[in-house]
Scaffold this motif. Structure first.
Motif, PDB file in Angstrom:
ATOM      1  N   ALA A 136     -16.408 -14.013  16.824  1.00  0.00           N
ATOM      2  CA  ALA A 136     -15.990 -14.651  15.667  1.00  0.00           C
ATOM      3  C   ALA A 136     -14.398 -14.906  15.805  1.00  0.00           C
ATOM      4  O   ALA A 136     -13.950 -15.824  15.539  1.00  0.00           O
ATOM      5  CB  ALA A 136     -16.508 -14.142  14.500  1.00  0.00           C
ATOM      6  N   SER A 137     -13.710 -13.660  16.283  1.00  0.00           N
ATOM      7  CA  SER A 137     -12.203 -13.551  16.194  1.00  0.00           C
ATOM      8  C   SER A 137     -11.817 -14.569  17.428  1.00  0.00           C
ATOM      9  O   SER A 137     -10.913 -15.227  17.201  1.00  0.00           O
ATOM     10  CB  SER A 137     -11.738 -12.155  16.359  1.00  0.00           C
ATOM     11  N   ASP A 138     -12.324 -14.492  18.326  1.00  0.00           N
ATOM     12  CA  ASP A 138     -12.158 -15.304  19.615  1.00  0.00           C
ATOM     13  C   ASP A 138     -12.151 -16.640  19.258  1.00  0.00           C
ATOM     14  O   ASP A 138     -11.198 -17.737  19.575  1.00  0.00           O
ATOM     15  CB  ASP A 138     -13.227 -15.040  20.949  1.00  0.00           C
ATOM     16  N   LEU A 139     -13.114 -17.254  18.321  1.00  0.00           N
ATOM     17  CA  LEU A 139     -13.284 -18.511  17.993  1.00  0.00           C
ATOM     18  C   LEU A 139     -12.346 -19.038  17.066  1.00  0.00           C
ATOM     19  O   LEU A 139     -11.773 -20.142  17.070  1.00  0.00           O
ATOM     20  CB  LEU A 139     -14.668 -18.708  17.512  1.00  0.00           C
ATOM     21  N   GLN A 140     -11.941 -17.964  16.043  1.00  0.00           N
ATOM     22  CA  GLN A 140     -10.754 -18.299  15.069  1.00  0.00           C
ATOM     23  C   GLN A 140      -9.526 -18.885  15.860  1.00  0.00           C
ATOM     24  O   GLN A 140      -8.777 -19.502  15.700  1.00  0.00           O
ATOM     25  CB  GLN A 140     -10.645 -17.152  14.330  1.00  0.00           C
ATOM     26  N   ALA A 141      -9.232 -17.892  17.065  1.00  0.00           N
ATOM     27  CA  ALA A 141      -8.046 -18.028  17.872  1.00  0.00           C
ATOM     28  C   ALA A 141      -8.162 -19.287  18.427  1.00  0.00           C
ATOM     29  O   ALA A 141      -7.332 -20.268  18.708  1.00  0.00           O
ATOM     30  CB  ALA A 141      -7.952 -17.006  18.786  1.00  0.00           C
ATOM     31  N   ALA A 142      -9.331 -19.839  18.994  1.00  0.00           N
ATOM     32  CA  ALA A 142      -9.505 -20.987  19.849  1.00  0.00           C
ATOM     33  C   ALA A 142      -9.456 -22.359  19.014  1.00  0.00           C
ATOM     34  O   ALA A 142      -8.884 -23.358  19.475  1.00  0.00           O
ATOM     35  CB  ALA A 142     -10.941 -21.070  20.401  1.00  0.00           C
ATOM     36  N   VAL A 143      -9.719 -22.187  17.773  1.00  0.00           N
ATOM     37  CA  VAL A 143      -9.702 -23.329  16.833  1.00  0.00           C
ATOM     38  C   VAL A 143      -8.379 -23.492  15.823  1.00  0.00           C
ATOM     39  O   VAL A 143      -7.920 -24.276  15.665  1.00  0.00           O
ATOM     40  CB  VAL A 143     -10.779 -23.461  15.600  1.00  0.00           C
ATOM     41  N   LYS A 144      -7.482 -22.343  16.484  1.00  0.00           N
ATOM     42  CA  LYS A 144      -6.224 -22.245  15.800  1.00  0.00           C
ATOM     43  C   LYS A 144      -6.256 -22.394  14.126  1.00  0.00           C
ATOM     44  O   LYS A 144      -5.688 -23.105  13.632  1.00  0.00           O
ATOM     45  CB  LYS A 144      -5.328 -23.175  16.346  1.00  0.00           C
ATOM     46  N   ILE A 145      -7.201 -21.569  13.521  1.00  0.00           N
ATOM     47  CA  ILE A 145      -7.312 -21.649  12.096  1.00  0.00           C
ATOM     48  C   ILE A 145      -6.207 -21.498  11.543  1.00  0.00           C
ATOM     49  O   ILE A 145      -5.182 -20.786  11.643  1.00  0.00           O
ATOM     50  CB  ILE A 145      -8.538 -20.684  11.575  1.00  0.00           C
ATOM     51  N   PHE A 146      -5.861 -22.366  10.343  1.00  0.00           N
ATOM     52  CA  PHE A 146      -4.738 -22.433   9.537  1.00  0.00           C
ATOM     53  C   PHE A 146      -3.202 -22.803  10.157  1.00  0.00           C
ATOM     54  O   PHE A 146      -2.362 -22.418   9.519  1.00  0.00           O
ATOM     55  CB  PHE A 146      -4.672 -21.052   8.830  1.00  0.00           C
ATOM     56  N   GLU A 147      -3.462 -23.157  11.393  1.00  0.00           N
ATOM     57  CA  GLU A 147      -2.444 -23.756  12.121  1.00  0.00           C
ATOM     58  C   GLU A 147      -2.218 -25.154  11.639  1.00  0.00           C
ATOM     59  O   GLU A 147      -2.595 -26.024  12.446  1.00  0.00           O
ATOM     60  CB  GLU A 147      -2.338 -23.497  13.735  1.00  0.00           C
ATOM     61  N   VAL A 148      -1.574 -25.408  10.638  1.00  0.00           N
ATOM     62  CA  VAL A 148      -1.532 -26.732   9.921  1.00  0.00           C
ATOM     63  C   VAL A 148       0.093 -27.347  10.190  1.00  0.00           C
ATOM     64  O   VAL A 148       0.801 -26.409   9.831  1.00  0.00           O
ATOM     65  CB  VAL A 148      -1.696 -26.787   8.482  1.00  0.00           C
ATOM     66  N   SER A 149       0.110 -28.423  10.130  1.00  0.00           N
ATOM     67  CA  SER A 149       1.787 -29.148  10.445  1.00  0.00           C
ATOM     68  C   SER A 149       2.040 -29.649   8.880  1.00  0.00           C
ATOM     69  O   SER A 149       1.261 -29.841   8.108  1.00  0.00           O
ATOM     70  CB  SER A 149       1.527 -29.983  11.434  1.00  0.00           C
TER      71      SER A 149
END
Length: 298
Positions: A285-298
């Motif tokens: 689950a943590s790997d997937l959060q990193a993969a989707v770049k959660i909360f990295e919004v512009s």
């Protein structure tokens, strides 16, 4: 441009002048790009195009009489939904040069994948008096072209519906639910459905504003997409037929899952990720959060 060999005469390419398709947005018109990475199924499309037709030359070069009715037609096809339909058609019976404005609106719920836009000049009516070398059947194509727009971005794409969870078996206070049905060979459009609880106004509003999201909307959408990606990957990894060498049909759930896997875990094998998900679900689950770049919004 590749020219098709047809069993009847057709006019030269220069009898038509077709401008590029324009994408109409709230900020004005822009030339239709190759892709819309931020597109989702809530985003309808408004497109325009101008086509000038020298009708007299088109008829003469095709061997048609001066009173032959022609038609300029636009047709759309979406590979993600396997849907298609007529966008607009304009009947042309006069002479001289006619400028036609094509103006079409497509529902986002009907689209997905690659959007193909075909424009064609065709014979509008059957001509029983046509010469042997001239087009005679209604719909005979005298000229055509195709442009495309890729709608599949990096985020998972799926149809959605906003409903009241109190009228379903889902918890009343849940914000969303991703529903997956059918096998990996099934069409993606018929297998995935994101349900948003209308009682959760924060989430419902975020999807309403998906075309032009506020900072808070971007955060909500990021959370939803991350959760959806996790659910989709867990569903895929739990199926033994999900493998690198699997040959899923285009537009199928399996093909969509493979594409998503490659985006999230480039260079890694399905076997390794499946083993990690089974042995350490929390790490996965943590790997997937990193993969989707959660909360990295512009």
């Amino acid at each position: 441009m590749t020219r098709r060999i047809l069993p009847y005469r057709i006019p030269s390419e220069d009898v038509l002048t077709a401008q590029k398709w324009l994408l109409v947005t709230e900020d004005g018109e822009v030339t239709m790009p190759e892709a819309l990475p931020d597109w989702d199924y809530q985003m309808d499309l408004h497109l325009r195009r101008t086509v000038s037709v020298d009708l007299d030359r088109a008829r003469v070069q095709s061997g048609l009489p001066t009173d032959a009715a022609l038609m300029l037609a636009a047709v759309w096809t979406a590979t993600g939904s396997n849907l298609s339909g007529p966008a607009q058609h304009v009947r042309l019976v006069e002479g001289g040069t006619r400028k036609v404005e094509l103006d079409i609106r497509l529902k986002g719920a009907d689209l997905g994948g690659l959007l193909l836009l075909d424009t064609a000049l065709v014979l509008a009516e059957r001509r029983s008096d046509a010469r042997p070398s001239s087009p005679r059947r209604a719909g005979s194509v005298l000229w055509s072209d195709r442009e495309s727009l890729r709608l599949q971005g990096d985020a998972p794409q799926f149809p959605m519906a906003v409903i009241d969870f109190a009228r379903t078996s889902f918890p009343d206070e849940a914000a969303w639910h991703l529903q997956i049905s059918g096998g990996l060979e099934s069409a993606t459009m018929g297998s995935l459905l994101l349900l948003v609880n209308e009682r959760n106004t924060v989430t419902a509003t975020a999807f309403e504003n998906a075309g032009k999201p506020r900072p808070v909307d971007r955060i909500v959408l990021s959370a939803v997409y991350a959760d959806a990606a996790r659910i989709m990957m867990e569903h895929a990894l739990g199926n033994g037929d999900f493998a690198e060498d699997a040959d899923f049909p285009d537009g199928s759930l399996g093909a969509t899952m493979l594409s998503l896997f490659d985006q999230l875990f480039p260079g890694q094998s399905i076997t390794d990720i499946r083993l990690r998900q089974r042995q350490s679900p929390a790490l996965f689950a943590s790997d997937l959060q990193a993969a989707v770049k959660i909360f990295e919004v512009s």
